[in-house]
Write an enzyme that holds these catalytic residues in place. Structure first.
Site, PDB file in Angstrom:
ATOM      1  N   GLU A 176       0.829  -1.218   0.000  1.00 25.69           N
ATOM      2  CA  GLU A 176       0.000   0.000   0.000  1.00 25.69           C
ATOM      3  C   GLU A 176       0.853   1.254   0.000  1.00 25.69           C
ATOM      4  O   GLU A 176       0.695   2.156   0.843  1.00 25.69           O
ATOM      5  CB  GLU A 176      -0.947  -0.006   1.206  1.00 25.69           C
ATOM      6  CG  GLU A 176      -2.015  -1.062   1.074  1.00 25.69           C
ATOM      7  CD  GLU A 176      -3.122  -0.959   2.114  1.00 25.69           C
ATOM      8  OE1 GLU A 176      -2.891  -0.343   3.162  1.00 25.69           O
ATOM      9  OE2 GLU A 176      -4.202  -1.487   1.866  1.00 25.69           O
ATOM     10  N   GLU A 377      -5.820  -8.162  -1.219  1.00 26.78           N
ATOM     11  CA  GLU A 377      -6.480  -7.927   0.068  1.00 26.78           C
ATOM     12  C   GLU A 377      -7.916  -7.537  -0.206  1.00 26.78           C
ATOM     13  O   GLU A 377      -8.187  -6.675  -1.043  1.00 26.78           O
ATOM     14  CB  GLU A 377      -5.837  -6.755   0.837  1.00 26.78           C
ATOM     15  CG  GLU A 377      -4.585  -7.090   1.569  1.00 26.78           C
ATOM     16  CD  GLU A 377      -4.064  -5.918   2.400  1.00 26.78           C
ATOM     17  OE1 GLU A 377      -4.875  -5.183   2.994  1.00 26.78           O
ATOM     18  OE2 GLU A 377      -2.840  -5.764   2.442  1.00 26.78           O
TER      19      GLU A 377
HETATM   20  P1  P53 Z   1      -7.259  -2.998   9.529  1.00 28.03           P
HETATM   21  C1  P53 Z   1      -6.769   1.748   4.447  1.00 28.03           C
HETATM   22  C2  P53 Z   1      -7.511   1.372   3.351  1.00 28.03           C
HETATM   23  C3  P53 Z   1      -7.380   0.125   2.843  1.00 28.03           C
HETATM   24  C4  P53 Z   1      -6.465  -0.757   3.423  1.00 28.03           C
HETATM   25  O1  P53 Z   1      -6.929  -2.814   7.998  1.00 28.03           O
HETATM   26  C5  P53 Z   1      -5.716  -0.386   4.492  1.00 28.03           C
HETATM   27  C6  P53 Z   1      -5.897   0.868   5.013  1.00 28.03           C
HETATM   28  C7  P53 Z   1      -5.122   1.286   6.183  1.00 28.03           C
HETATM   29  O2  P53 Z   1      -3.982   1.893   5.692  1.00 28.03           O
HETATM   30  O3  P53 Z   1      -4.750  -1.165   5.057  1.00 28.03           O
HETATM   31  C8  P53 Z   1      -4.674  -2.548   4.756  1.00 28.03           C
HETATM   32  O4  P53 Z   1      -6.414  -4.129  10.007  1.00 28.03           O
HETATM   33  C9  P53 Z   1      -3.304  -3.059   5.159  1.00 28.03           C
HETATM   34  C10 P53 Z   1      -3.335  -4.171   6.165  1.00 28.03           C
HETATM   35  C11 P53 Z   1      -4.485  -3.955   7.109  1.00 28.03           C
HETATM   36  C12 P53 Z   1      -5.771  -4.033   6.314  1.00 28.03           C
HETATM   37  O5  P53 Z   1      -5.816  -3.040   5.322  1.00 28.03           O
HETATM   38  O6  P53 Z   1      -6.928  -1.729  10.176  1.00 28.03           O
HETATM   39  O7  P53 Z   1      -2.541  -3.463   4.052  1.00 28.03           O
HETATM   40  O8  P53 Z   1      -2.100  -4.274   6.812  1.00 28.03           O
HETATM   41  O9  P53 Z   1      -4.531  -4.859   8.181  1.00 28.03           O
HETATM   42  C13 P53 Z   1      -7.018  -3.909   7.151  1.00 28.03           C
HETATM   43  O10 P53 Z   1      -8.701  -3.317   9.601  1.00 28.03           O
END
Ligand code: P53
Length: 480
Positions: A176, A377
C-alpha cells in the site's frame, strides 16, 4: 464451467508484523510497528519512543505464528489455499537495517515457512516491506526521507531474492505504497516509510520527497530481482479506494478526477517508469524541490512493475462544495470534501461496503494500466461471537461472496486480466489501523483479545468451510 481461468490463484493474505509475533526471537530487531501500542475505533495507536514496560504492544505476539506455523499451514492446506500472500519481516534479515551481512537465523525462518507452504502445495506470494521497516532506519536515518535507506532496502531485496529465488515467483515491493498520501494521520507515513513530521515540515513536500526515494528503492529492487531470476513477477501494491464524484455536477467530476491522483500517483510511476505530468506540474507550481539525482530517470524506466497487486475494502465520495470531513472513515484520505455515500452501508469501523465498486475498480485499473491485476487484500473486519466452539459468520461470507461475484464479472464480462484473489487476514490477526484483535477478518478464529488474553487456540469459522467450496469449484459454487 468456471468463468475464471484454470490458473486463477485462490489464497489468503497476511503480513509478518500482524501475525508472526516472535518480535525479539531469532535475532530479530525492532521495527516501526513494534513501538505502536494498541488503540481502538476512534482511539489512535500511540507511537512510543521505545518499548515501554507499562504499555501494551499487540504486534509483539501477534497470533504467535512464529511458533505455530506448521499447524497454521496445515489449516490453510485444509481450507484449500493455493497461495499465501505474506511478507518478510525486514528486521529478521537486517535487524537494524544498515548491517552489511544478513542474519542467518532470520533467513532460515523463512526457508522453513516457505518449504512448509510449498510441501503443502501453497505458493508463497511475498511483499518485501509491509509496515515493518527497521526502527533504527526510522530513528537514525529519518526513514525514507533519506536516500541511503533506498540502498539499504535494495540490499535487503537482493539478499532475499537470492535466497528464495527458487521458492517464490510473485513479489511486491511496498505494501500500500500510496496510503501515506494521507499525511493528516501520522501512522501512515510512519508505517510506510519510517517518517515523522516536524513542525517546520511542509507535509506535502516531505511526502513527495519520501515518495521519490521509495519509488527509486522499488525500481532498484525490480531490476535486481529480474537479474537474479528473469521469471520473477514483481508488482506494485496499492490501496485502491476509488473516489466517486458525489453527483454529475461537472465540478464534482473534476474534484474526483483530481482527488483520484492520490490513488494513482505511485502506480503511475511504477507502471510507466516516469512521473505523470500532473505531478511535475504541481512540483513546479508549488516550488517543491525533490532530491532528484543523475540517473534517476533511468532507474525508474528500468524498474517498472509486471503487475498491480491491490487491496480493496471500500470506496469513498467527494463533493466539491462540502466542507466536511467524514471522520469515521480512515480512508477518506484526509480529503477535505469527502462525504458519505448515501447508497451504501458501512461496517462497525465506518468502512463503506461496496462490492460493485470492486468490478469498477478492476476496470479502471485495467484500462489505465493494461497490466495483470491481483486482488491481494479484501475482507470484512467484524466482531465474531463464539458459541459452542462455532462461529456463524454469515456477514463475512456475504461480504466475500459479493466481492468475488464482482471480480468474476470483471473477468467474465469485461475481460480484465486477474491473477487471483487473496482475502485479507485469512486467520484472525492484529488490526493495522487500531491494533485490536476484535476487528476480525479471519476464516479461522484465534482465541486472543485486545488486551492479549486468550489461549491462542484456532477454530474454523463457517466461512472456512464456505471458502473451501469456492476454491474447490474455482468460484462456481458461491453457496447461495
Ligand atoms: P485494519 C486503508 C484502506 C485500505 C487498506 O486494515 C488499508 C488501510 C489502512 O492503511 O490497510 C490494509 O487491520 C493493510 C493491512 C491492514 C488491512 O488493510 O486496520 O494493508 O495491513 O490490516 C485492514 O482493519
Amino acid at each position: 464451467m468456471s468463468k475464471l481461468p484454470k490458473t486463477f490463484l485462490w489464497g489468503g493474505a497476511l503480513a509478518a508484523n500482524q501475525f508472526e509475533g516472535g518480535y525479539d526471537q531469532g535475532g530479530k530487531g525492532l521495527s516501526v510497528i513494534d513501538v505502536m501500542t494498541g488503540g481502538a475505533h476512534g482511539k489512535a495507536r500511540e507511537i512510543t519512543a521505545s518499548v515501554e514496560a507499562d504499555k501494551y504492544y499487540p504486534n509483539h505476539v501477534g497470533i504467535d505464528f512464529y511458533h505455530r506455523y506448521k499447524e497454521d499451514i496445515a489449516l490453510f492446506k485444509e481450507m484449500g489455499l493455493q497461495c499465501l500472500r505474506t511478507s518478510i519481516a525486514w528486521t529478521r534479515i537486517f535487524p537494524n537495517g544498515d548491517e552489511l551481512e544478513p542474519n542467518e537465523e532470520g533467513l532460515q525462518f523463512y526457508d522453513h515457512v516457505f518449504d512448509e507452504l510449498i510441501q503443502n502445495n501453497i505458493e508463497p506470494i511475498i511483499t518485501l516491506s509491509h509496515f515493518e521497516m527497521p526502527l533504527h532506519l526510522a530513528r537514525e536515518y529519518g526513514g525514507f526521507r533519506n536516500r541511503k535507506v533506498a540502498d539499504h532496502f535494495a540490499r535487503f531485496a537482493q539478499v532475499v531474492f537470492e535466497r528464495y529465488k527458487d521458492k517464490v515467483t510473485y513479489w511486491m515491493t511496498f505494501n500500500e505504497i500510496n496510503n501515506q498520501m494521507d499525511t493528516s494521520n501520522p501512522i501512515f507515513l510512519w508505517t510506510n516509510s519510517g517518517v515523522s513530521l516536524n513542525d517546520s515540515d511542509n507535509p506535502e513536500e516531505v511526502l513527495y520527497q519520501v515518495a521519490h526515494n521509495e519509488l527509486i528503492a522499488s525500481a532498484m529492487a525490480v531490476k535486481i530481482g529480474k537479474s537474479i531470476n528473469p521469471n520473477f513477477k514483481i508488482g506494485s501494491m496499492i490501496a485502491y479506494v476509488p473516489i466517486y464524484p458525489y453527483s454529475c455536477h461537472p465540478k464534482d467530476m473534476m474534484e474526483a478526477q483530481i482527488a483520484n491522483r492520490l490513488r494513482y500517483f505511485f502506480p503511475d510511476v511504477q507502471v510507466r517508469g516516469e512521473y505523470p505530468s500532473y505531478a511535475t506540474k504541481m512540483f513546479e507550481q508549488k516550488g517543491y524541490h525533490i532530491g532528484w539525482q543523475d540517473g534517476d530517470d533511468e532507474i525508474l524506466r528500468e524498474g517498472t512493475v509486471d503487475y498491480i497487486g491491490f487491496s480493496y475494502y471500500m470506496s469513498t465520495v467527494v463533493k466539491h462544495d462540502s466542507q466536511t470531513v467524514v471522520d469515521n472513515n480512515i480512508v477518506n484520505g484526509g480529503l477535505p470534501n469527502s462525504v458519505e455515500n448515501p447508497h451504501i452501508e458501512t461496517s462497525d469501523w465506518g468502512w463503506a461496503i461496496d462490492p460493485e465498486g470492486l468490478r469498477y475498480a478492476l476496470n479502471v485499473l485495467y484500462e489505465r494500466y493494461q497490466v495483470p491485476l491481483f486482488i491481494v487484500e479484501n475482507g470484512f473486519g467484524a466482531i465474531d461471537k463464539v458459541e459452542n466452539n462455532q462461529i456463524h459468520d454469515a456477514y463475512r461470507i456475504d461480504y466475500l461472496r459479493q466481492h468475488i461475484e464482482a471480480a468474476i464479472d470483471a473477468v467474465d464480462k469485461d475481460g480484465v486480466d486477474l491473477i487471483g484473489y487473496t482475502p485479507w487476514g485469512i486467520i484472525d490477526i492484529v488490526s493495522f489501523t487500531t491494533g485490536e484483535m476484535k476487528k476480525r477478518y479471519g476464516l479461522i478464529y484465534v482465541d486472543r483479545d485486545n488486551e492479549g488474553k486468550g489461549t491462542l487456540e484456532r477454530l474454523k469459522k463457517d466461512s472456512f468451510y464456505w471458502y473451501q467450496k469456492v476454491i474447490e469449484t474455482n468460484g462456481e459454487d458461491l453457496g447461495e
